[in-house]
Design a protein around this motif. Structure first.
Motif, mmCIF file in Angstrom:
data_model
loop_
_atom_site.group_PDB
_atom_site.id
_atom_site.type_symbol
_atom_site.label_atom_id
_atom_site.label_comp_id
_atom_site.label_asym_id
_atom_site.label_seq_id
_atom_site.Cartn_x
_atom_site.Cartn_y
_atom_site.Cartn_z
ATOM 1 N N GLU A 127 0.768 -1.413 0.121
ATOM 2 C CA GLU A 127 0.154 -0.037 0.111
ATOM 3 C C GLU A 127 0.870 1.243 0.115
ATOM 4 O OE1 GLU A 127 -2.743 -0.265 3.313
ATOM 5 O OE2 GLU A 127 -1.862 -2.314 3.509
ATOM 6 N N HIS A 186 -2.377 7.359 -2.145
ATOM 7 C CA HIS A 186 -2.841 7.826 -3.533
ATOM 8 C C HIS A 186 -3.513 9.143 -3.537
ATOM 9 C CE1 HIS A 186 -2.102 3.496 -4.792
ATOM 10 N NE2 HIS A 186 -2.825 3.026 -3.573
ATOM 11 N N ASP A 202 3.190 5.361 -8.868
ATOM 12 C CA ASP A 202 3.320 3.719 -9.105
ATOM 13 C C ASP A 202 4.445 3.199 -8.457
ATOM 14 O OD1 ASP A 202 3.057 1.228 -10.261
ATOM 15 O OD2 ASP A 202 3.727 1.695 -12.252
ATOM 16 N N ARG A 224 -11.115 -5.934 -11.187
ATOM 17 C CA ARG A 224 -10.707 -5.344 -12.620
ATOM 18 C C ARG A 224 -11.001 -6.196 -13.752
ATOM 19 N NH1 ARG A 224 -6.229 -1.225 -10.839
ATOM 20 N NH2 ARG A 224 -7.338 0.082 -9.295
ATOM 21 N N LEU A 284 -3.083 -8.092 -8.943
ATOM 22 C CA LEU A 284 -3.296 -6.869 -9.191
ATOM 23 C C LEU A 284 -1.784 -6.082 -9.446
ATOM 24 C CD1 LEU A 284 -5.713 -4.985 -9.937
ATOM 25 C CD2 LEU A 284 -5.612 -4.233 -7.488
ATOM 26 N N ASP A 285 -1.931 -5.155 -10.510
ATOM 27 C CA ASP A 285 -0.779 -4.213 -10.634
ATOM 28 C C ASP A 285 -1.445 -2.976 -10.816
ATOM 29 O OD1 ASP A 285 1.423 -2.766 -11.312
ATOM 30 O OD2 ASP A 285 1.478 -3.259 -13.512
ATOM 31 N N ASN A 286 -1.314 -2.018 -9.709
ATOM 32 C CA ASN A 286 -2.059 -0.824 -9.594
ATOM 33 C C ASN A 286 -1.256 0.285 -10.197
ATOM 34 O OD1 ASN A 286 -4.007 0.968 -8.697
ATOM 35 N ND2 ASN A 286 -3.364 1.097 -6.675
ATOM 36 N N CYS A 297 -5.070 5.180 -9.989
ATOM 37 C CA CYS A 297 -6.448 5.011 -9.276
ATOM 38 C C CYS A 297 -6.789 6.323 -8.858
ATOM 39 C CB CYS A 297 -6.359 3.965 -8.285
ATOM 40 S SG CYS A 297 -5.423 4.587 -6.907
ATOM 41 N N CYS A 315 -8.625 2.332 -5.656
ATOM 42 C CA CYS A 315 -7.127 2.111 -5.280
ATOM 43 C C CYS A 315 -7.065 0.679 -4.310
ATOM 44 C CB CYS A 315 -6.831 3.300 -4.355
ATOM 45 S SG CYS A 315 -6.557 4.846 -5.161
ATOM 46 N N ALA A 316 -7.060 -0.217 -5.149
ATOM 47 C CA ALA A 316 -6.690 -1.455 -4.688
ATOM 48 C C ALA A 316 -5.290 -1.814 -4.512
ATOM 49 C CB ALA A 316 -7.243 -2.743 -5.804
ATOM 50 N N GLU A 331 -1.511 -3.492 -4.522
ATOM 51 C CA GLU A 331 -0.686 -4.657 -5.154
ATOM 52 C C GLU A 331 -0.520 -5.839 -4.205
ATOM 53 O OE1 GLU A 331 2.425 -4.016 -7.547
ATOM 54 O OE2 GLU A 331 1.421 -2.296 -8.750
#
Length: 500
Positions: A259, A262, A268, A338, A358-360, A363, A376-377, A379
């Motif tokens: 986390e 965001h 990223d 997603r 998941l590659d965030n 978001c 905003c999930a 990774e």
């Protein structure tokens, strides 16, 4: 195929525990309904103990084979109910109140940022229906903090009934029917008056809202931990009633969640997990020994081009590349958001180990609907069946900041068989303790070597656990190892610790 609405009463996770505020189910109603207390006790953190010295050299390995021993004339059964004269710090004793003084591991050393499950009261009830361990976090002094969360024997968890409000369980990503946690308590609710609110574990921001696109009692947790559900209803006489109950979210094996903030803009960070007991260099754009965004998602595995660390023919619990569980709800990758979950399911091979669900990349921090593409999930990288007695290294790369000129603070939570094994970033580093930070000038270059994780053989009581060792540039000052992309792509990093 759409997302499955998960029936949380069907799945049991061994050792479900997280570091967060928690409580046993409790209910109350105003007026003639009176007050119904199902907790069987309080949740004041009875595990809080006195200070203890840290290990020899901060950052050292916890000695899980050593520790304090009882005198020969004292018999202690960590799988049963006996009390001893001292608190023990080995194997199955860790996380229990061995001397029955109301405190847990108050004499046991630890490494800051480490965590483990804990259980108050008679340990023979640790895995009984209705009972759930809590979690302890090691503070900056090398002392185990209070046992937080869970539902324990000293709260009479073993007699808690599922008829009224009661705990729920779920894997990450699944849609949870929150009404299942209300039992008969919701039977007299005026239709349309029922409401649910969910408080997320510490560090989860944004916290998903209840019912983004589904029924009013649907909730989709994307991260592991212990959530607190508050249910309210209106009665026919106009009065209201309410109850609270925990929702335990977790998955088997190794699950690493990353986390960061965001709300500054497009930032990223990339999570990486290295092949066990392998010392080949990392590669931020993908390598055979480095699981990350470029080679460890359904896009690569669907094309049969992803990493291959384990056997194609092994049978769990041995490590295996692919596994399709006959129980659909145990294929955790099938519920990833997603559209990723549907892609795993359509691939018809089950879930891969390892995998990045998941590659965030980008978001919107204001979005609270977890089904929204802009939510905003975190990774996360998973190994459902990790190998035993092999170190696994975790890293984070600062890939891009989109012009953001603020420090970014990564947070890595390491879960072992759904129990929190470490919470690193905000805790675990520097003396005095401060958060790990990526400066704007670090973009594209900074690589944080976070920690090594090891899964020992099950202890004498059959409990699955793990050892997490934070990686330090300087062990005395607990300085994190913030190196560079170029460095890790030519050098693996420090040697693995010795096996405990």
């Amino acid at each position: 195929m759409g997302r499955l609405r998960f029936s949380s009463s069907l799945l049991i996770f061994a050792g479900a525990a997280v570091f967060s505020a928690g409580l046993a189910a409790s209910c109350s109603a105003t007026g003639k309904q009176g007050t119904l207390n199902l907790s069987g006790g309080d949740d004041t953190g009875a595990g809080e103990g006195g200070a203890a010295g840290g290990p020899d050299g901060l950052g050292g390995i916890i000695n899980i084979d050593g520790g304090q021993e009882q005198p020969d004339d004292v018999t202690v059964n960590p799988c049963g109910s006996a009390c001893g004269r001292k608190e023990l710090c080995t194997g199955a004793y860790l996380g229990l109140d061995d001397d029955c003084d109301g405190r847990i591991d108050e004499e046991c050393p630890c490494v800051p940022g480490q965590a483990h499950s804990c259980f108050r009261g008679d340990p023979s009830f640790r895995n009984s229906p209705g009972c759930f361990p809590g979690s302890q976090l090691c503070d900056e002094t090398g002392t185990w903090g209070p046992c937080v969360g869970g539902v324990h024997a000293d709260e009479s968890c073993y007699v808690n009934s599922s008829a009224a409000c009661h705990p729920l369980q779920s894997p990450p990503f699944a849609d949870v029917d929150l009404k299942e946690g209300t039992g008969i308590f919701s039977a007299d609710a005026v239709p349309g008056s029922e409401r649910w609110a969910v408080a997320c574990p510490e560090g989860i921001d944004p916290c998903p809202a209840v019912s983004g696109t589904g029924p009013a009692d649907d909730f989709t947790p994307l991260q592991s931990g212990e959530y607190t559900v508050t249910y309210t209803k209106r009665l026919a006489n106009g009065e209201t009633g309410s109850c609270k109950y925990p929702l335990f979210v977790g998955a088997g094996g190794l699950r690493v969640e990353l986390e960061w903030e965001h709300d500054f803009g497009v930032v990223d960070l990339d999570l990486h997990v290295h092949k066990p007991n392998n010392t080949q260099p990392w590669k931020t754009t993908g390598a055979a020994a480095d699981c990350g965004w470029a080679n460890c998602t359904i896009k690569q595995f669907g094309a049969a081009s992803g990493v291959r660390w384990f056997s194609d023919s092994a049978t769990p619990p041995d490590p295996v590349n692919w596994f399709l569980d006959p129980v659909d709800s145990k294929n955790n990758c099938f519920f990833a958001p997603r559209g990723v979950g549907e892609a795993w399911r359509d691939n018809d091979m089950g879930c891969h180990n390892p995998r990045l669900d998941l590659d965030n990349v980008r978001c919107d921090a204001s979005v609270t609907d977890p089904d929204d593409e802009e939510f905003c999930a975190p990774e996360n990288i998973n190994i459902d069946f990790p190998p035993k007695s092999r170190w696994i290294r975790i890293g984070v790369h600062y890939y891009g900041h989109g012009g953001v000129l603020d420090d970014i603070h990564p947070r890595v939570k390491i879960f072992c068989n759904s129990a929190l094994g470490a919470d690193l970033g905000p805790t675990g580093f520097y003396s005095p303790e401060q958060a790990v930070a990526f400066a704007p000038a670090d973009v594209l270059d900074r690589f944080w070597l976070v920690a090594d994780v090891l899964f020992p053989e099950p202890d004498e009581c059959g409990q699955e656990t793990c050892v997490v060792q934070p990686i330090y540039l300087d062990a005395e000052t607990k300085t994190p190892l913030l190196t560079t992309k170029d460095d890790v792509e030519t050098n693996f990093g420090p040697a693995y610790p010795p096996l405990p």
